[in-house]
Enzyme design. Structure first.
Site, PDB file in Angstrom:
ATOM      1  N   SER A  93     -18.269   0.708  20.814  1.00 60.20           N
ATOM      2  CA  SER A  93     -16.944   1.243  20.524  1.00 60.20           C
ATOM      3  C   SER A  93     -17.002   2.170  19.323  1.00 60.20           C
ATOM      4  CB  SER A  93     -15.968   0.110  20.218  1.00 60.20           C
ATOM      5  OG  SER A  93     -16.243  -0.458  18.937  1.00 60.20           O
ATOM      6  N   ASP A  94     -16.021   3.067  19.251  1.00 62.47           N
ATOM      7  CA  ASP A  94     -15.785   3.740  17.981  1.00 62.47           C
ATOM      8  C   ASP A  94     -15.189   2.705  17.035  1.00 62.47           C
ATOM      9  OD1 ASP A  94     -15.577   5.664  15.991  1.00 62.47           O
ATOM     10  OD2 ASP A  94     -14.627   7.141  17.296  1.00 62.47           O
ATOM     11  N   TRP A  95     -15.204   3.017  15.757  1.00 60.51           N
ATOM     12  CA  TRP A  95     -14.806   2.066  14.723  1.00 60.51           C
ATOM     13  C   TRP A  95     -13.275   1.959  14.694  1.00 60.51           C
ATOM     14  CZ3 TRP A  95     -19.503   2.821  15.602  1.00 60.51           C
ATOM     15  CH2 TRP A  95     -20.545   2.263  14.864  1.00 60.51           C
TER      16      TRP A  95
END
Length: 755
Positions: free
Chosen positions: A279-281
């Site tokens: 995932s992106d943060w």
């Protein structure tokens, strides 16, 4: 194992987990192996390792920490983007992640004193049209990352530029799927040549920053496959990244990081991608839905609203809502990335190693020189004569440095930051500063013209600057516009009254040059009054030297625009930023931009990408709109002629021709091959091949391109797959999109291909 036994085992694992938490023609891309290991042996090894992991170890390897905010601080954790504890007993490495793309990032100097080589904006790399340079710049970044004890680089940004005002446009590779896919793939391949992992990101349709965690991108499947997804597909085929990073936004109603269509159906089923999805943060929204939809790892869990993997995932596996086989698959995929890149056999050093920054700076300078685009050169004002006695530089802190873009990609460059301006408001205020790299154009130009009186004026007062310009033989105006992650620019006009400044300089001295340090297109109301304009982008830590070399002819400019420059904001598909007004209304009631740009706003906005696959130049040519500068435009100090065109058809298009340097200077050109293709929604002009060619005066070289048939196909969701209709396809070879220096056509047979 029966249900009771399995639940008891999972319960024990939850407890254990809680304790543990601390120079070829570019037309038809082909997959390139990431290592000498065969695909079967890599998969078998990853599977065997996953089988040996305990359930607690599997649960621990599918989420990562965000060190700046982590309460758990293992001894080897340093301030950086991410940290995922490994399994030492099995030789499974801890994943030490750094932001990247433009160099090993170190935003707001979270690691005091840790510098790195800063490349120019990715747009400059794309403008070089040089895949070999993309590979070498990626290899350089990867080598520095390994030397700094990082083994995962959050690189490979390949989101297409759909709107000219995007805050992260400078991090990406322009508007064309072939160019962006090839350059991203080669950069990824370069990074991973160091036996570390690179991502490709942000999957998918994430071209804007405004309300980036709240937008729902709407587009038809065929349009998405023929544009943004094709760029990712080409990049993955060429680069073989260990990981794919999913985006913040929704796509057609589902968050990208829990989007079954994107992750399971397109990426893993249709493309057969064997690596892992991180995932992106701050982009995770669920446990069960995300895991079952294809998310393999929750990154930077501290930036999410909750811990979705770890203990919640263990509970979901225990109650069967996430199959145990799915947890096994998540780990197998991560281990494929670790194994296929060679990381597992080549562990990173435990302490920082010496880096040859002088050698790496040459790569940064080469990228700046090859990526700078000469937009205008009336009367051949450039290259500048070294006999000039009085030269004045005006604006943009050109006395001390060159501008860089902001956000997670920010590099603390060798030489430091002579100018650094904190933000007092906005979504980027917690993790970005307006930063200049210490590469002084003033010093570089003085070195190029030692006999001249070279001075600098800051440009804050147009009248003072005009007087200085009038007294000089040459006036060089450095204009700037800053962009950053988490915020889009609200206007394409230059800030701080710079348009008026340039008008005043042009009126005072007809021998005026404008150097643009921007992260994308800007409006140029003064263009007709200025004889020469150089687009330098954000030119990196050797930008001053690169600009001087181009201005004085030590380097012949060869960059080509990787994106269209609109003549007005009205030409953009969306002249106004979707969601900007809603965001401002919400933000007016709060203070601050949130932590690392993560702001909860009840202002979800749907963005219909009505242009579909007609992104950038495709849309301009389809509508007949005339931009300020077209995609592919870029001048040289010499001239090039194309001839001897041969076009063949059959199963795909094959094009050959010759390029001749007809001028008196050595130079490089990037001839572009376009085809008019597509039956769905009307035909569009598409870039189907290019090649960068370096030529001595009078020299001729052959170029040949074999076209990837997907570039001329329609995507048919009902098939499903690509469909090339039988018929005649017009082909042109030109200097830019819409140019037709050579014309031909190819007759193709009908062809159908898998997704």
């Amino acid at each position: 194992m029966n249900g009771t036994g399995r639940q008891a085992c999972i319960a024990a694992s939850i407890a254990a987990l809680a304790m543990a938490m601390p120079a070829l023609a570019q037309g038809a891309p082909a997959p390139i192996p990431a290592s000498t290991s065969t695909e079967a042996s890599v998969k078998a090894r990853a599977d065997a390792l996953a089988e040996k992991m305990t359930t607690a170890e599997k649960l621990r390897y599918v989420f990562g920490y965000f060190p700046p905010m982590s309460k758990d601080k293992p001894a080897d954790m340093i301030p950086s983007a991410g940290y995922v504890p490994g399994v030492p007993r099995l030789g499974i490495p801890t994943l030490r992640e750094s932001d990247a793309s433009l160099g090993v990032a170190n935003q707001i100097e979270q690691r005091k004193g840790d510098v790195a080589t800063a490349l120019p904006a990715s747009l400059a790399l794309a403008a070089s049209f040089d895949p070999d340079l993309a590979y070498r710049s990626g290899a350089m970044i990867g080598a520095e990352a390994r030397a700094k004890t990082f083994n995962v680089l959050l690189a490979g940004g390949v989101n297409l530029t759909r709107d000219p005002w995007g805050g992260r446009t400078f991090e990406y590779l322009g508007e064309d799927p072939l160019l962006a896919g090839i350059m991203a793939g080669e950069s990824i391949r370069g990074v991973q040549s160091n036996h570390i992992v690179s991502t490709v990101k942000h999957f998918a349709l994430n071209p804007q920053e405004t309300l980036r965690t709240m937008t729902d991108a709407k587009i038809g499947e065929a349009d998405l496959r023929e544009s943004d997804l094709l760029a990712f597909q080409i990049a993955i085929e060429r680069g073989r990244p260990g990981s794919v990073m999913c985006a913040y936004n929704k796509v057609d109603g589902d968050w990208a990081c829990e989007n079954d269509f994107l992750l399971n159906k397109v990426l893993k089923r249709d493309w057969g991608y064997p690596g892992w999805v991180m995932s992106d943060w701050g982009a995770v929204h669920s446990t069960v839905k995300a895991a079952n939809a294809g998310l393999d790892q929750q990154s930077g869990r501290e930036l999410d609203k909750a811990m979705f993997f770890g203990a919640p995932l263990a509970k979901a596996v225990a109650d069967g809502s996430v199959p145990a086989a799915r947890l096994m698959e998540m780990n197998r995929r991560i281990l494929w990335g670790v194994t296929s890149t060679g990381l597992i056999d080549h562990p990173i050093p435990t302490t920082a190693q010496t880096i040859d920054y002088a050698a790496n700076a040459k790569v940064a300078q080469e990228a700046a020189e090859k990526g700078s685009v000469l937009l205008k050169n009336d009367g051949n004002l450039l290259p500048l004569a070294k006999i000039a006695k009085r030269i004045v530089l005006i604006g943009a802190h050109a006395d001390v440095g060159v501008l860089s873009g902001g956000g997670s990609s920010q590099v603390r460059s060798v030489g430091g930051a002579p100018v650094e301006i904190p933000l007092t408001e906005g979504a980027a205020s917690s993790f970005a500063r307006v930063t200049w790299h210490a590469s002084s154009p003033l010093a570089a130009i003085k070195a190029m013209a030692p006999g001249a009186d070279v001075t600098y004026v800051d440009g804050r007062d147009p009248a003072v600057a005009a007087r200085a310009a009038k007294a000089a033989d040459l006036a060089i105006v450095f204009a700037w516009q800053w962009r950053t992650e988490a915020q889009d620019i609200e206007t394409l006009s230059l800030p701080d009254n710079q348009d008026a400044l340039i008008e005043a300089i042009a009126a005072a001295n007809k021998r005026s040059v404008v150097v643009l340090e921007t992260g994308g297109p800007v409006l140029m109301p003064w263009l007709s009054k200025v004889p020469a304009v150089l687009q330098a982008w954000y030119p990196g830590q050797r930008g001053g030297q690169a600009i001087a070399n181009i201005l004085f002819g030590a380097v012949n400019p060869s960059g080509k625009l990787p994106m269209t420059f609109p003549a007005s904001e009205a030409q953009a598909p969306r002249p106004k930023i979707p969601g900007l007004a809603e965001m401002k209304a919400v933000d007016a009631k709060r203070k601050g931009g949130g932590t690392y740009g993560m702001v909860d706003r009840d202002a979800e906005v749907t963005i219909p990408y009505a242009e579909g696959a007609a992104v950038g130049y495709r849309g301009y040519l389809k509508s007949g709109a005339k931009p300020l500068f077209p995609f592919g435009h870029g001048l040289s100090y010499t001239n090039f002629r194309y001839s001897a065109l041969k076009v063949e058809g059959g199963d795909t298009i094959r094009v050959s021709f010759t390029v001749t340097n007809t001028g008196r200077r050595a130079g490089a050109d990037s001839p572009q091959v376009y085809a008019v293709a597509g039956r769905r929604g009307g035909a569009t002009t598409r870039l189907v091949g290019f090649q960068r060619v370096e030529l001595a005066p009078g020299e001729t070289k052959p170029v040949s391109v074999t076209v990837d048939p997907r570039l001329i196909a329609d995507y048919d969701p009902a098939q499903p797959g690509w469909h090339v209709a039988a018929g005649s396809y017009p082909v042109t070879v030109g200097h830019f999109a819409g140019d037709a220096a050579l014309k031909g056509s190819a007759t193709l047979a009908e062809r159908r291909m898998k997704p």
